[in-house]
Design a protein around this motif. Structure first.
Motif, PDB file in Angstrom:
ATOM      1  N   UNK A 183       0.840  -1.206   0.000  1.00 29.53           N
ATOM      2  CA  UNK A 183       0.000   0.000   0.000  1.00 29.53           C
ATOM      3  C   UNK A 183       0.875   1.256   0.000  1.00 29.53           C
ATOM      4  N   UNK A 184       2.010   1.204   0.707  1.00 31.75           N
ATOM      5  CA  UNK A 184       2.936   2.347   0.727  1.00 31.75           C
ATOM      6  C   UNK A 184       3.427   2.659  -0.689  1.00 31.75           C
ATOM      7  N   UNK A 185       3.702   1.605  -1.464  1.00 33.23           N
ATOM      8  CA  UNK A 185       4.126   1.819  -2.854  1.00 33.23           C
ATOM      9  C   UNK A 185       3.032   2.515  -3.654  1.00 33.23           C
ATOM     10  N   UNK A 186       1.807   2.050  -3.484  1.00 34.79           N
ATOM     11  CA  UNK A 186       0.677   2.633  -4.211  1.00 34.79           C
ATOM     12  C   UNK A 186       0.452   4.086  -3.785  1.00 34.79           C
ATOM     13  N   UNK A 187       0.489   4.334  -2.493  1.00 31.15           N
ATOM     14  CA  UNK A 187       0.257   5.686  -1.986  1.00 31.15           C
ATOM     15  C   UNK A 187       1.328   6.677  -2.440  1.00 31.15           C
ATOM     16  N   UNK A 188       2.528   6.185  -2.686  1.00 31.37           N
ATOM     17  CA  UNK A 188       3.644   7.066  -3.049  1.00 31.37           C
ATOM     18  C   UNK A 188       3.734   7.364  -4.543  1.00 31.37           C
ATOM     19  N   UNK A 189       2.865   6.757  -5.374  1.00 35.09           N
ATOM     20  CA  UNK A 189       2.923   7.030  -6.813  1.00 35.09           C
ATOM     21  C   UNK A 189       2.717   8.529  -7.015  1.00 35.09           C
ATOM     22  N   UNK A 190       3.658   9.209  -7.667  1.00 31.63           N
ATOM     23  CA  UNK A 190       3.495  10.655  -7.874  1.00 31.63           C
ATOM     24  C   UNK A 190       2.390  10.940  -8.888  1.00 31.63           C
ATOM     25  N   UNK A 191       1.761  12.089  -8.754  1.00 31.82           N
ATOM     26  CA  UNK A 191       0.687  12.472  -9.658  1.00 31.82           C
ATOM     27  C   UNK A 191       1.205  12.917 -11.022  1.00 31.82           C
ATOM     28  N   UNK A 192       2.499  13.215 -11.098  1.00 31.79           N
ATOM     29  CA  UNK A 192       3.122  13.564 -12.375  1.00 31.79           C
ATOM     30  C   UNK A 192       4.304  12.634 -12.602  1.00 31.79           C
ATOM     31  N   UNK A 193       4.504  12.270 -13.861  1.00 33.27           N
ATOM     32  CA  UNK A 193       5.619  11.386 -14.194  1.00 33.27           C
ATOM     33  C   UNK A 193       6.867  12.216 -14.482  1.00 33.27           C
ATOM     34  N   UNK A 194       7.294  12.961 -13.466  1.00 30.56           N
ATOM     35  CA  UNK A 194       8.493  13.777 -13.606  1.00 30.56           C
ATOM     36  C   UNK A 194       8.976  14.226 -12.231  1.00 30.56           C
ATOM     37  N   UNK A 195      10.204  14.695 -12.204  1.00 31.22           N
ATOM     38  CA  UNK A 195      10.724  15.341 -11.021  1.00 31.22           C
ATOM     39  C   UNK A 195      11.238  14.427  -9.925  1.00 31.22           C
ATOM     40  N   UNK A 196      11.564  15.079  -8.819  1.00 27.59           N
ATOM     41  CA  UNK A 196      12.169  14.408  -7.680  1.00 27.59           C
ATOM     42  C   UNK A 196      11.214  13.406  -7.032  1.00 27.59           C
TER      43      UNK A 196
END
Length: 190
Positions: A82-95
């Motif tokens: 779930x931590x992996x899923x929650x951490x998916x960034x909303x944009x496919x770019x950046x830090x």
């Protein structure tokens, strides 16, 4: 080259593929089917348009999922997934993308370590594996480490043209994890 070095050198597509592949291999722990992450895989071929909408839709689908029997013994492997899923960034770019790839790498290795009945190592073993020191790593953890390295190497060497191969590596790993969880469930019931 160690996994830590490969992640440090990866471009945005490589980071996205790395995080996505780890999440994809562990999606059975979230009750997801084999196709749930396909829209994100397809998004790795283009320039990232629509990534945020795809992420939101997938989160909604996986939030409704139920973990299989045998998946949540001991330390919470479902919580790590779930931590992996929650951490998916909303944009496919950046830090944020680099941070997600790191979170997913560590979480996926730890999940495999926790599910391996022969591995009693801690997070220090996972850290050592990521740095290239694999002495004492169980077969399940070593195989997950190899899959993570292969995905990063494929994307670094072939870009968008290697997305299909990276997906194949992830699919094989998902089958392994599903089989391990199934064996654990049978052992718990038996």
């Amino acid at each position: 080259m160690s996994l830590v070095e490969l992640i440090a050198q990866a471009d945005e597509r490589g980071l996205a593929a790395s995080g996505l592949a780890c999440l994809d291999r562990c999606v059975p722990l979230l009750g997801g089917d084999d196709e749930v992450l396909r829209p994100l895989w397809a998004g790795l071929v283009d320039d990232g348009d629509g990534w945020g909408e795809r992420v939101a839709k997938i989160r909604g689908e996986l939030e409704a999922g139920t973990a299989p029997d045998g998946a949540d013994e001991g330390e919470d492997v479902v919580g790590l997934a779930r931590r992996m899923l929650d951490a998916v960034p909303d944009e496919r770019s950046g830090a944020q993308l680099r941070a997600w790839a790191e979170v997913c790498s560590v979480a996926a290795l730890r999940i495999h370590q926790l599910l391996d009945p022969l591995d009693r190592g801690g997070t220090e073993t996972v850290d050592a594996c990521r740095e290239g020191r694999t002495d004492g790593a169980s077969h399940l953890v070593a195989a997950e480490l190899r899959r993570q390295v292969v995905v990063l190497e494929l994307i670094a060497g072939h870009g968008a043209g290697a997305v299909r191969q990276a997906l194949d590596v992830s699919t094989e790993g998902r089958r392994v994890l599903r089989a391990v969880v199934s064996r654990r469930a049978r052992g718990v019931r038996g």
